[in-house]
Design a protein around this motif. Structure first.
Motif, short mmCIF file in Angstrom:
data_model
loop_
_atom_site.label_atom_id
_atom_site.label_comp_id
_atom_site.label_asym_id
_atom_site.label_seq_id
_atom_site.Cartn_x
_atom_site.Cartn_y
_atom_site.Cartn_z
N GLU A 79 -0.83 -75.78 103.95
CA GLU A 79 -0.06 -74.84 104.76
C GLU A 79 1.06 -74.21 103.94
O GLU A 79 1.75 -74.91 103.20
N ALA A 80 1.27 -72.93 104.11
CA ALA A 80 2.36 -72.22 103.43
C ALA A 80 3.02 -71.26 104.41
O ALA A 80 2.35 -70.44 105.03
N ASP A 81 4.32 -71.38 104.55
CA ASP A 81 5.05 -70.49 105.46
C ASP A 81 4.98 -69.05 104.99
O ASP A 81 4.91 -68.78 103.79
N PRO A 82 5.03 -68.10 105.91
CA PRO A 82 4.94 -66.68 105.54
C PRO A 82 6.23 -66.18 104.91
O PRO A 82 7.29 -66.78 105.08
N PRO A 83 6.15 -65.08 104.17
CA PRO A 83 7.36 -64.47 103.63
C PRO A 83 8.21 -63.84 104.74
O PRO A 83 7.70 -63.52 105.81
N TYR A 84 9.48 -63.71 104.48
CA TYR A 84 10.29 -62.81 105.31
C TYR A 84 11.24 -62.05 104.39
O TYR A 84 11.49 -62.45 103.26
N ASN A 85 11.73 -60.96 104.90
CA ASN A 85 12.56 -60.05 104.12
C ASN A 85 11.76 -59.43 102.98
O ASN A 85 12.31 -59.01 101.99
N SER A 87 9.23 -56.86 103.45
CA SER A 87 8.51 -55.84 104.22
C SER A 87 7.86 -56.41 105.47
O SER A 87 7.19 -55.69 106.22
N TYR A 88 8.06 -57.73 105.72
CA TYR A 88 7.55 -58.36 106.94
C TYR A 88 6.07 -58.06 107.15
O TYR A 88 5.63 -57.79 108.25
N GLU A 132 -5.77 -63.55 120.50
CA GLU A 132 -4.85 -63.96 121.57
C GLU A 132 -3.38 -63.80 121.18
O GLU A 132 -2.50 -64.00 122.01
N TRP A 133 -3.14 -63.44 119.92
CA TRP A 133 -1.77 -63.37 119.44
C TRP A 133 -1.49 -62.03 118.79
O TRP A 133 -2.38 -61.40 118.23
N THR A 134 -0.23 -61.60 118.85
CA THR A 134 0.15 -60.33 118.27
C THR A 134 1.33 -60.54 117.32
O THR A 134 2.13 -61.46 117.50
N TYR A 135 1.41 -59.69 116.33
CA TYR A 135 2.45 -59.80 115.31
C TYR A 135 3.46 -58.69 115.49
O TYR A 135 3.11 -57.52 115.69
N ASP A 136 4.73 -59.03 115.42
CA ASP A 136 5.83 -58.08 115.47
C ASP A 136 6.80 -58.44 114.36
O ASP A 136 7.33 -59.55 114.32
N ALA A 137 7.03 -57.52 113.43
CA ALA A 137 7.90 -57.80 112.29
C ALA A 137 9.32 -58.17 112.71
O ALA A 137 10.03 -58.84 111.96
N ASP A 138 9.73 -57.76 113.90
CA ASP A 138 11.08 -58.08 114.37
C ASP A 138 11.15 -59.44 115.05
O ASP A 138 12.23 -59.90 115.41
N GLU A 139 10.00 -60.06 115.24
CA GLU A 139 9.96 -61.35 115.94
C GLU A 139 10.17 -62.49 114.94
O GLU A 139 9.33 -62.77 114.12
N GLY A 140 11.36 -63.10 114.99
CA GLY A 140 11.65 -64.22 114.10
C GLY A 140 11.60 -63.83 112.63
O GLY A 140 11.09 -64.59 111.82
N GLY A 142 9.76 -61.83 111.15
CA GLY A 142 8.39 -61.71 110.67
C GLY A 142 7.69 -63.02 110.49
O GLY A 142 6.60 -63.07 109.93
N MET A 143 8.27 -64.11 110.99
CA MET A 143 7.68 -65.43 110.81
C MET A 143 7.14 -66.01 112.11
O MET A 143 6.86 -67.21 112.19
N SER A 144 6.99 -65.18 113.13
CA SER A 144 6.52 -65.65 114.43
C SER A 144 5.44 -64.74 114.99
O SER A 144 5.36 -63.55 114.64
N LEU A 145 4.62 -65.30 115.86
CA LEU A 145 3.61 -64.56 116.60
C LEU A 145 3.87 -64.73 118.10
O LEU A 145 4.42 -65.75 118.52
N LYS A 146 3.43 -63.74 118.89
CA LYS A 146 3.63 -63.79 120.34
C LYS A 146 2.28 -63.77 121.05
O LYS A 146 1.39 -63.00 120.70
N ASN A 147 2.15 -64.65 122.05
CA ASN A 147 0.93 -64.72 122.83
C ASN A 147 0.81 -63.48 123.71
O ASN A 147 1.76 -63.11 124.43
N LYS A 148 -0.35 -62.82 123.68
CA LYS A 148 -0.53 -61.57 124.41
C LYS A 148 -0.51 -61.77 125.92
O LYS A 148 -0.17 -60.85 126.66
N LYS A 149 -0.87 -62.98 126.38
CA LYS A 149 -0.97 -63.21 127.82
C LYS A 149 0.34 -63.71 128.43
O LYS A 149 0.83 -63.17 129.42
N ASN A 150 0.90 -64.77 127.85
CA ASN A 150 2.06 -65.39 128.48
C ASN A 150 3.38 -65.16 127.74
O ASN A 150 4.43 -65.65 128.16
#
Length: 396
Positions: A79-85, A87-88, A132-140, A142-150
């Protein structure tokens, strides 16, 4: 169903300067199970090779022990955490942008791995269905994903995973990869490696642990926190040119460091029944000016370094009150700059003034056998020799 576990054979945090901030590249964990297991770590040999191109090579050799009479199939993943700062940017294929040459073998056989995006949930590493998940560069950042349903928000990681077959008895896992070293404001390079997750295996420790740090065909000057391994332990020189000393901290004995200079060399530390601490992970950091703060007294005793990949300069070191301790003579500083690539390789100076200066630097190790061969000079070396690095005159 195969038991799901996750591993990271090394933890690495890399940053690059962006204005006055940094760009976080990746972080991860040791080779660990996320569910209860009978398997224990009998042996680990962690080899970190510091290169002269801004990269480090990681090589980890494990011996795991399966005490059962039958084989066990386990799903494992790096496992490797994603980059941030940075270009997200999101990489849905699960391939991390700052990890190269990933390989893994088990019991002498090369293992084919797959990539995915995952999240740790309820003490498990779960591979995510990106439908089931969407990416938003402003979410955390750029290190987080949001569930499309809930609307649930989770941190995610990039995973290199494979299915491992643990036969009864000893099993060998060998893992390698390369990555770019950290570069942040005030610290020219840094390598972080999380050792503590090893305690999640059945024996809660590494029975036989060896750490090897190499600087082959290059010179490196760095510090390591002593409390990572205990103050009574120490590195041993295995080969090449090595200088080591303790750098006390006037604020806390728990923050004492080893200061180490190496050229074409390797050092090694061996520990039995090693129980790593999450608060005291392995951190190898260039001996930069900002790391002088809290040193032996109000002066920075090791005062900078020279690293071939980044063309960092000895004279950039500062005291804690921000007074410049480098030579005030600009022409002499230019001479120092032009001679740094040679000094890092052990050139013996005949000029009395240069000789006195370089011999006052902890990292300098003269080598009478060194011939002024420039064939291995890096681009940074050549820039230094031509005195075209912009930072040089910051103190004028």
């Amino acid at each position: 169903m195969k038991q799901l576990i996750a591993f990271l054979l090394a933890a690495l945090t890399a940053m690059t300067v962006t204005a006055n901030d940094g760009t976080y590249y990746t972080s991860g964990n040791q080779l660990v199970p996320l569910q209860e297991t009978q398997i224990s770590i009998k042996k680990e040999i962690l080899t970190i090779s510091l290169r002269d191109n801004g990269y480090a090579d990681i090589d980890v050799y494990y011996e795991f022990y399966n005490p059962g009479a039958v084989a066990r199939d386990v799903r494992m993943g790096f496992e490797a955490d994603p980059p941030y700062n940075d270009s997200y940017e999101f990489y849905p294929n699960g391939v991390h942008p700052y990890i190269d040459n990933f390989t893994v073998e088990m019991n002498g056989q090369k293992i084919q791995y797959q990539n995915a995006v995952a999240s740790d949930k309820e003490d498990k590493t779960c591979l995510l269905d990106l439908n089931e998940w969407t990416y938003d560069a402003d979410e955390g950042m750029g290190m987080s994903l949001k569930n499309k349903k809930n609307g649930e928000v989770v941190d995610y990681s990039y995973v290199y995973y494979f299915d491992a077959h643990f036969k009864p008895g000893i099993n060998v896992v060998h893992h390698t990869y390369s990555y770019s070293l950290s570069v942040i404001v005030g610290i020219s390079w840094e390598l972080q490696y999380k050792l503590s997750p090893a305690a999640r295996w059945a024996n809660k420790q590494i029975d036989d642990f060896t750490l090897i740090v190499k600087a082959e065909n290059t010179a490196k000057h760095f510090v390591i926190q002593k409390n990572t391994f205990g103050f009574n332990n120490k590195f041993q020189r295995k080969s090449g040119n090595v200088k080591m000393r303790t750098l006390p901290n006037k604020y806390s004995t728990d923050m004492e460091q080893w200061e180490i200079a190496m050229r074409n060399a390797s050092i090694e530390m061996h520990l039995n029944n090693f129980v790593p601490n999450a608060e005291k992970e392995l951190n190898i950091t260039s001996a930069d000016s900002y790391y002088c703060f809290g040193a032996i007294d109000d002066k920075c005793h090791f005062g900078g370094f020279y690293d071939r990949s980044t063309a960092s300069f000895v004279y950039m070191a500062e005291t804690i009150d921000n007074d410049n301790i480098v030579p005030s003579d600009k022409a002499f500083r230019q001479r120092i700059c032009r001679n740094l690539p040679f000094a890092s390789r052990g050139h013996v100076f005949k000029d009395a003034k240069l000789k006195k200066f370089f011999e006052s630097q902890f990292w300098y190790m003269p080598d009478p056998n060194y011939k002024d061969d420039t064939s291995d000079f890096t681009k940074a070396d050549k820039q230094v020799m031509k005195h075209i690095i912009g930072k040089f005159d910051n103190n004028d």
